[in-house]
Design a protein around this motif. Structure first.
Motif, PDB file in Angstrom:
ATOM      1  N   SER A  79      47.288  21.343 -42.286  1.00 48.46           N
ATOM      2  CA  SER A  79      46.800  20.375 -43.276  1.00 48.46           C
ATOM      3  C   SER A  79      45.783  19.402 -42.700  1.00 48.46           C
ATOM      4  O   SER A  79      44.803  19.047 -43.366  1.00 48.46           O
ATOM      5  N   ALA A  80      45.995  18.970 -41.456  1.00 49.97           N
ATOM      6  CA  ALA A  80      45.158  17.919 -40.877  1.00 49.97           C
ATOM      7  C   ALA A  80      43.663  18.245 -40.870  1.00 49.97           C
ATOM      8  O   ALA A  80      42.851  17.442 -41.340  1.00 49.97           O
ATOM      9  N   PRO A  81      43.251  19.401 -40.348  1.00 47.08           N
ATOM     10  CA  PRO A  81      41.807  19.656 -40.313  1.00 47.08           C
ATOM     11  C   PRO A  81      41.232  20.134 -41.640  1.00 47.08           C
ATOM     12  O   PRO A  81      40.017  20.148 -41.813  1.00 47.08           O
ATOM     13  N   THR A  82      42.080  20.532 -42.578  1.00 45.65           N
ATOM     14  CA  THR A  82      41.574  21.093 -43.824  1.00 45.65           C
ATOM     15  C   THR A  82      41.652  20.135 -45.009  1.00 45.65           C
ATOM     16  O   THR A  82      40.890  20.279 -45.966  1.00 45.65           O
ATOM     17  N   MET A  83      42.556  19.150 -44.968  1.00 43.08           N
ATOM     18  CA  MET A  83      42.750  18.286 -46.134  1.00 43.08           C
ATOM     19  C   MET A  83      41.492  17.488 -46.470  1.00 43.08           C
ATOM     20  O   MET A  83      41.140  17.316 -47.643  1.00 43.08           O
ATOM     21  N   ALA A  84      40.808  16.971 -45.428  1.00 39.90           N
ATOM     22  CA  ALA A  84      39.583  16.207 -45.685  1.00 39.90           C
ATOM     23  C   ALA A  84      38.519  17.073 -46.345  1.00 39.90           C
ATOM     24  O   ALA A  84      37.703  16.594 -47.135  1.00 39.90           O
ATOM     25  N   ILE A  85      38.534  18.367 -46.040  1.00 37.41           N
ATOM     26  CA  ILE A  85      37.556  19.294 -46.625  1.00 37.41           C
ATOM     27  C   ILE A  85      37.952  19.659 -48.048  1.00 37.41           C
ATOM     28  O   ILE A  85      37.131  19.659 -48.968  1.00 37.41           O
ATOM     29  N   GLY A 127      54.884  18.073 -44.226  1.00 37.51           N
ATOM     30  CA  GLY A 127      53.792  18.467 -43.341  1.00 37.51           C
ATOM     31  C   GLY A 127      52.435  18.333 -44.002  1.00 37.51           C
ATOM     32  O   GLY A 127      51.462  17.913 -43.373  1.00 37.51           O
ATOM     33  N   ILE A 128      52.346  18.660 -45.303  1.00 36.85           N
ATOM     34  CA  ILE A 128      51.093  18.508 -46.037  1.00 36.85           C
ATOM     35  C   ILE A 128      50.693  17.035 -46.075  1.00 36.85           C
ATOM     36  O   ILE A 128      49.538  16.675 -45.832  1.00 36.85           O
ATOM     37  N   ALA A 129      51.667  16.170 -46.390  1.00 34.14           N
ATOM     38  CA  ALA A 129      51.392  14.732 -46.449  1.00 34.14           C
ATOM     39  C   ALA A 129      50.998  14.188 -45.092  1.00 34.14           C
ATOM     40  O   ALA A 129      50.056  13.392 -44.970  1.00 34.14           O
ATOM     41  N   LEU A 130      51.697  14.615 -44.071  1.00 36.69           N
ATOM     42  CA  LEU A 130      51.460  14.114 -42.723  1.00 36.69           C
ATOM     43  C   LEU A 130      50.054  14.445 -42.238  1.00 36.69           C
ATOM     44  O   LEU A 130      49.312  13.569 -41.780  1.00 36.69           O
ATOM     45  N   GLY A 131      49.679  15.714 -42.347  1.00 35.74           N
ATOM     46  CA  GLY A 131      48.357  16.115 -41.890  1.00 35.74           C
ATOM     47  C   GLY A 131      47.251  15.457 -42.680  1.00 35.74           C
ATOM     48  O   GLY A 131      46.242  15.013 -42.122  1.00 35.74           O
ATOM     49  N   GLY A 132      47.426  15.376 -44.011  1.00 37.75           N
ATOM     50  CA  GLY A 132      46.411  14.750 -44.841  1.00 37.75           C
ATOM     51  C   GLY A 132      46.213  13.286 -44.526  1.00 37.75           C
ATOM     52  O   GLY A 132      45.079  12.789 -44.476  1.00 37.75           O
ATOM     53  N   PHE A 133      47.309  12.572 -44.298  1.00 34.70           N
ATOM     54  CA  PHE A 133      47.221  11.142 -43.992  1.00 34.70           C
ATOM     55  C   PHE A 133      46.504  10.906 -42.670  1.00 34.70           C
ATOM     56  O   PHE A 133      45.553  10.118 -42.599  1.00 34.70           O
ATOM     57  N   TRP A 134      46.944  11.574 -41.616  1.00 35.15           N
ATOM     58  CA  TRP A 134      46.380  11.314 -40.293  1.00 35.15           C
ATOM     59  C   TRP A 134      44.929  11.752 -40.178  1.00 35.15           C
ATOM     60  O   TRP A 134      44.170  11.205 -39.372  1.00 35.15           O
ATOM     61  N   SER A 135      44.526  12.717 -40.994  1.00 35.34           N
ATOM     62  CA  SER A 135      43.147  13.201 -40.881  1.00 35.34           C
ATOM     63  C   SER A 135      42.134  12.178 -41.377  1.00 35.34           C
ATOM     64  O   SER A 135      40.972  12.202 -40.959  1.00 35.34           O
ATOM     65  N   ILE A 136      42.546  11.281 -42.283  1.00 38.97           N
ATOM     66  CA  ILE A 136      41.579  10.333 -42.852  1.00 38.97           C
ATOM     67  C   ILE A 136      41.882   8.876 -42.528  1.00 38.97           C
ATOM     68  O   ILE A 136      41.081   7.995 -42.844  1.00 38.97           O
ATOM     69  N   SER A 137      43.007   8.583 -41.880  1.00 33.97           N
ATOM     70  CA  SER A 137      43.404   7.187 -41.678  1.00 33.97           C
ATOM     71  C   SER A 137      42.410   6.411 -40.813  1.00 33.97           C
ATOM     72  O   SER A 137      42.048   5.277 -41.139  1.00 33.97           O
ATOM     73  N   ALA A 138      41.962   7.004 -39.706  1.00 30.49           N
ATOM     74  CA  ALA A 138      41.016   6.297 -38.834  1.00 30.49           C
ATOM     75  C   ALA A 138      39.684   6.070 -39.539  1.00 30.49           C
ATOM     76  O   ALA A 138      39.070   5.002 -39.425  1.00 30.49           O
ATOM     77  N   ALA A 139      39.236   7.079 -40.296  1.00 36.97           N
ATOM     78  CA  ALA A 139      37.981   6.930 -41.033  1.00 36.97           C
ATOM     79  C   ALA A 139      38.096   5.845 -42.103  1.00 36.97           C
ATOM     80  O   ALA A 139      37.141   5.106 -42.354  1.00 36.97           O
ATOM     81  N   LEU A 140      39.262   5.737 -42.732  1.00 37.83           N
ATOM     82  CA  LEU A 140      39.462   4.684 -43.726  1.00 37.83           C
ATOM     83  C   LEU A 140      39.421   3.312 -43.077  1.00 37.83           C
ATOM     84  O   LEU A 140      38.861   2.363 -43.644  1.00 37.83           O
ATOM     85  N   ALA A 141      40.023   3.191 -41.907  1.00 36.41           N
ATOM     86  CA  ALA A 141      39.998   1.907 -41.206  1.00 36.41           C
ATOM     87  C   ALA A 141      38.566   1.472 -40.946  1.00 36.41           C
ATOM     88  O   ALA A 141      38.226   0.287 -41.055  1.00 36.41           O
ATOM     89  N   MET A 142      37.686   2.422 -40.640  1.00 33.72           N
ATOM     90  CA  MET A 142      36.285   2.111 -40.385  1.00 33.72           C
ATOM     91  C   MET A 142      35.593   1.552 -41.622  1.00 33.72           C
ATOM     92  O   MET A 142      34.602   0.827 -41.508  1.00 33.72           O
ATOM     93  N   ARG A 143      36.108   1.882 -42.799  1.00 35.81           N
ATOM     94  CA  ARG A 143      35.485   1.446 -44.041  1.00 35.81           C
ATOM     95  C   ARG A 143      36.131   0.181 -44.609  1.00 35.81           C
ATOM     96  O   ARG A 143      35.582  -0.424 -45.525  1.00 35.81           O
ATOM     97  N   LEU A 144      37.294  -0.181 -44.095  1.00 35.28           N
ATOM     98  CA  LEU A 144      38.016  -1.331 -44.632  1.00 35.28           C
ATOM     99  C   LEU A 144      37.699  -2.633 -43.899  1.00 35.28           C
ATOM    100  O   LEU A 144      37.920  -3.718 -44.442  1.00 35.28           O
TER     101      LEU A 144
END
Length: 405
Positions: A79-85, A127-144
């Motif tokens: 999920s982690a590398p694919t959810m953002a896509i 696992g779906i939730a976990l990968g999706g969250f971690w894949s975008i959390s750092a990028a969201l912090a950059m925007r907040l």
């Protein structure tokens, strides 16, 4: 912070399609993300604290029960590398809300599981939730938050990990012993519901920018420093989880501790992890090599101490505390290394790759640990922890980042 990172974030923060961040940092949303990390980490590692009663109730071995972590990790790695896509056209706050809903659903399903197969299905959802969250959390912090507040925001978000480490294991073990392991999962579901409410109220509109693709993911993976970081993650995380997943079983058999004492030791593990998180943040500001190499070395030393002095309750307590402190520093250091230092202009791709690697390592550690526990005894899992963690420290020391933040 590097000039490229600053330039990237300046472009993000002043993108015309984004909310105006110049009015001030969105700390409420940052705290909401911290609650998300707390809920996810609590749910992911809850089976480790209720491993014995869970296995007994479902009529399976402890090694088989430990695969609840493995299933989550495997799905999270996909999920982690694919959810953002997959979600590249969606507002990022909607993606975050969806991941939190899946977290709640997983905990409810786990609480009512009557068989190993049903439990594993519930863990797929997590696992779906976990990968999706971690894949975008750092990028969201950059925007907040503005660029000069990014490290503080990341520290707050990752504090959710350390607080979960403090609370989840001891409270899970205690609740599981008093009211049953199913109650522990229901409490985790309630925590997820509270998290969703806070996220609905605080996370601003965040339309997607810099649309992710598999090409960008491959470009990040080719970065030489990213390759070294991935190897370190694989070694230290697999080493940690090969032992940590079965820490309760170890403490019950070697020092022969009762559940109250085990809960206290797990609490000490978490509290020391909190201070390890702070120490990791400090080291990341001054030496990425140190924050990458020292924590794995301390984990290896703690594992060796448990193997050699595990019959002593006091020696065991010290080793568990050191282990907790060391692992608390791991996420901060590796996140800084991979996302903010090695690939600052491709935050979602780097974050997704790190999350995927971490989940693969968790799965590998749980599988290896489970096989060792069932076939060679629980002590053998801690021997693997010592070897893998030492190799991670050696790799980071020899091949880690030469240029400091």
């Amino acid at each position: 912070m590097t000039e490229s990172a600053t330039a990237f974030m300046d472009g993000v923060l002043h993108d015309p399609e984004q909310p105006d961040q110049r009015s001030g940092p969105a700390w409420g949303a940052v705290i909401a993300l911290a609650l998300g990390t707390f809920g996810l980490v609590t749910a992911e590692f809850l089976p480790a604290s209720v491993l014995t009663p869970l296995a007994h109730d479902l009529g399976i071995t402890e090694g088989a029960a430990g695969q609840a972590l493995t299933m989550t990790a495997i799905v999270g790695a996909i999920s982690a590398p694919t959810m953002a896509i997959i979600t590249k056209r969606l507002d990022r706050r909607i993606v975050m809300w969806a991941m939190t809903l899946l977290l709640i659903l997983s905990n409810v399903l786990s609480a009512v599981a009557g068989s190993l197969s049903f439990l594993l299905a519930a863990r797929v959802v997590l696992g779906i939730a976990l990968g999706g969250f971690w894949s975008i959390s750092a990028a969201l912090a950059m925007r907040l938050v503005p660029s000069h507040l990014l490290r503080r925001a990341m520290s707050i978000i990752l504090t959710g990990v350390t607080v979960a480490t403090v609370c989840a294991a001891p409270i899970g073990a205690y609740v599981g012993d008093i009211w049953g392991w199913r109650t522990a999962f229901m409490i985790a579901a309630v925590v997820g519901a509270v998290t969703l409410l806070v996220q609905l109220m605080t996370i601003p509109r965040l339309p997607p920018i810099g649309v992710a693709s598999f090409r960008s993911l491959l470009d990040v993976a080719k970065n030489p420093m990213i390759k070294v970081a991935i190897l370190v993650v694989l070694l230290v995380a697999s080493g940690h989880f090969a032992g940590f997943t079965y820490i309760r079983a170890f403490l019950e058999k070697f020092p022969a501790l009762n559940i109250e004492t085990i809960s206290l030791l797990l609490l000490a593990f978490g509290i020391c992890g909190f201070f390890g998180n702070l120490a990791g943040g400090f080291l990341a500001e001054h030496s990425l090599k140190a924050v990458a190499a020292l924590p794995p070395l301390l984990i290896a030393m703690a594992a060796v101490s448990l193997l050699m002095l595990g019959a002593s309750a006091w020696s065991t307590a010290i080793a568990v505390a050191v282990w907790g402190f060391a692992f608390g520093a791991v996420p901060v250091g590796l996140q800084t290394w991979m996302v903010l230092h090695a690939a600052p202009g491709q935050a979602e791709s780097a974050g997704g790759l790190m999350a995927a690697t971490f989940q693969v390592a968790i799965a590998a550690g749980a599988i290896i640990g489970g096989l060792l526990v069932d076939n060679a005894g629980v002590a053998s899992a801690f021997a693997y922890s010592a070897v893998a963690s030492f190799l991670a420290a050696l790799t980071a020391f020899l091949l880690g980042p030469k240029r400091e933040p």
